[in-house]
Design an enzyme around this catalytic site. Sequence first.
Site, PDB file in Angstrom:
ATOM      1  N   ASP A 165       0.991  -1.100  -0.026  1.00 20.72           N
ATOM      2  CA  ASP A 165       0.177  -0.103   0.084  1.00 20.72           C
ATOM      3  C   ASP A 165       0.895   1.312   0.132  1.00 20.72           C
ATOM      4  OD1 ASP A 165       0.715  -0.809   2.876  1.00 20.72           O
ATOM      5  OD2 ASP A 165      -0.595   0.842   3.523  1.00 20.72           O
TER       6      ASP A 165
ATOM      7  N   ASP B 240       8.939   3.836  -1.219  1.00 18.90           N
ATOM      8  CA  ASP B 240       8.272   3.123   0.041  1.00 18.90           C
ATOM      9  C   ASP B 240       7.078   2.488  -0.449  1.00 18.90           C
ATOM     10  OD1 ASP B 240       7.519   2.956   2.612  1.00 18.90           O
ATOM     11  OD2 ASP B 240       6.885   4.784   2.698  1.00 18.90           O
TER      12      ASP B 240
ATOM     13  N   GLU C 236      -0.028  -0.668   5.709  1.00 21.80           N
ATOM     14  CA  GLU C 236       1.138  -0.338   6.688  1.00 21.80           C
ATOM     15  C   GLU C 236       1.223   1.315   6.796  1.00 21.80           C
ATOM     16  OE1 GLU C 236       5.015   1.195   8.111  1.00 21.80           O
ATOM     17  OE2 GLU C 236       3.976   1.705   6.121  1.00 21.80           O
TER      18      GLU C 236
ATOM     19  N   GLU D 162      11.779  -1.967   4.593  1.00 22.85           N
ATOM     20  CA  GLU D 162      11.647  -0.461   4.395  1.00 22.85           C
ATOM     21  C   GLU D 162      12.938   0.271   4.124  1.00 22.85           C
ATOM     22  OE1 GLU D 162       8.813   1.453   4.538  1.00 22.85           O
ATOM     23  OE2 GLU D 162       7.573   0.227   6.135  1.00 22.85           O
TER      24      GLU D 162
END
Length: 385
Positions: free
Chosen positions: A76, A107, A140, A169
């Site tokens: 997401d 990201d 997230e 990440e």
Amino acid sequence: MPQQPTPLDPVQLTADLIRCPSVTPEEGGALALLEAHLGAAGFACTRVDRNGVPNLFARWGAKGAARSFGFNGHTDVVPVGNEAAWTHPPFSGALVDGELWGRGATDMKSGVAAFVAAAVDFVQETPPEGAIVIAITGDEEGPGKDGTLALLDWMRAEGEAMSVCLVGEPTCPEHLGDMMKIGRRGSVTFRITARGVQGHVAYPHRANNPLHALIDLLGRMTAEPLDQGTEHFDASSLQVTTVDCGNPANNVIPAEARATLNIRFNDLHSGASLTTWAQELIDAVAAETGIAFTLDADISGESFITPPGEFVALVARAVEAETGLVPELSTSGGTSDARFMKDHCPVLEFGLVGKTMHKVDERIETEQITRLKAIYARILREYFA
């Protein structure tokens, strides 16, 4: 001689993921795409959706294997903001001059693509003795209540487990390889309401101004640092983010005032201990002023650390071997789903340079994605050696 499978290109996979418009909580086709690749490589895939939030669990190897390496990430993304301000459309996955553009390029669709590609190639080329688990959420960037937490709840019920977990990440501030995260600060948000007595500003003795009491309270909260930091953590940080009473008149003492503040805290504190600290200050100001206070505390994560040891050393060695840089062992930054994974197994974070994450014109050099796959592949080889 059997034909070797074609390596999975992490750059192309990242571009394909970017073209999936998966703004939280929309799946946008991203998890379906990953499931197709993982399933074709022999991973047992299960959708673990909860309350409309999409999640994917995939395992290669036997359930309950003695050694199980886990990857965690999310597909997401945050909203694109002003789409007209983007140089290239945010869901185009445009490849221009060695950079891949689009929401999620940094990201963290690139991180997901890199570890999926590394895992797929690894199990097909050198099947390990053990299991590889991939847990990917679509929540997230949102509330986080039905994402990785849902995956962990499902894993617990099904007897699935990871021995260790690496979250992909973006962790590097300037150059790929310069930082890995061995922990994170905790985060607690306080929403404080002060209720007094409304009145005319010319007759303050007939009123009780909640703003004065609230300002006094905030002054006490910010007068001294919470701490000076610890071995692996910076000093805790308290920031007042808003104060408001909704009063449009300059001659009226308001009846109510509100403030919001956030504390990013280290391992000297917990969400509960800081809530107790805040409540004690509130009670003192309330007793002195006669103002009624209420405190709402939202603890989004506790501080944690994976102490330097075998797992930390393995990841650091792989990063240095592929980049030539010795990664700083850091606990800086915001929160991530590592705060949930740490309750299941030792967890670390390592990924790309995060300079453009959440920005308009989010993008990443394609070379970084390719090198990140190589780092993850080396980690898998060393872990299962």
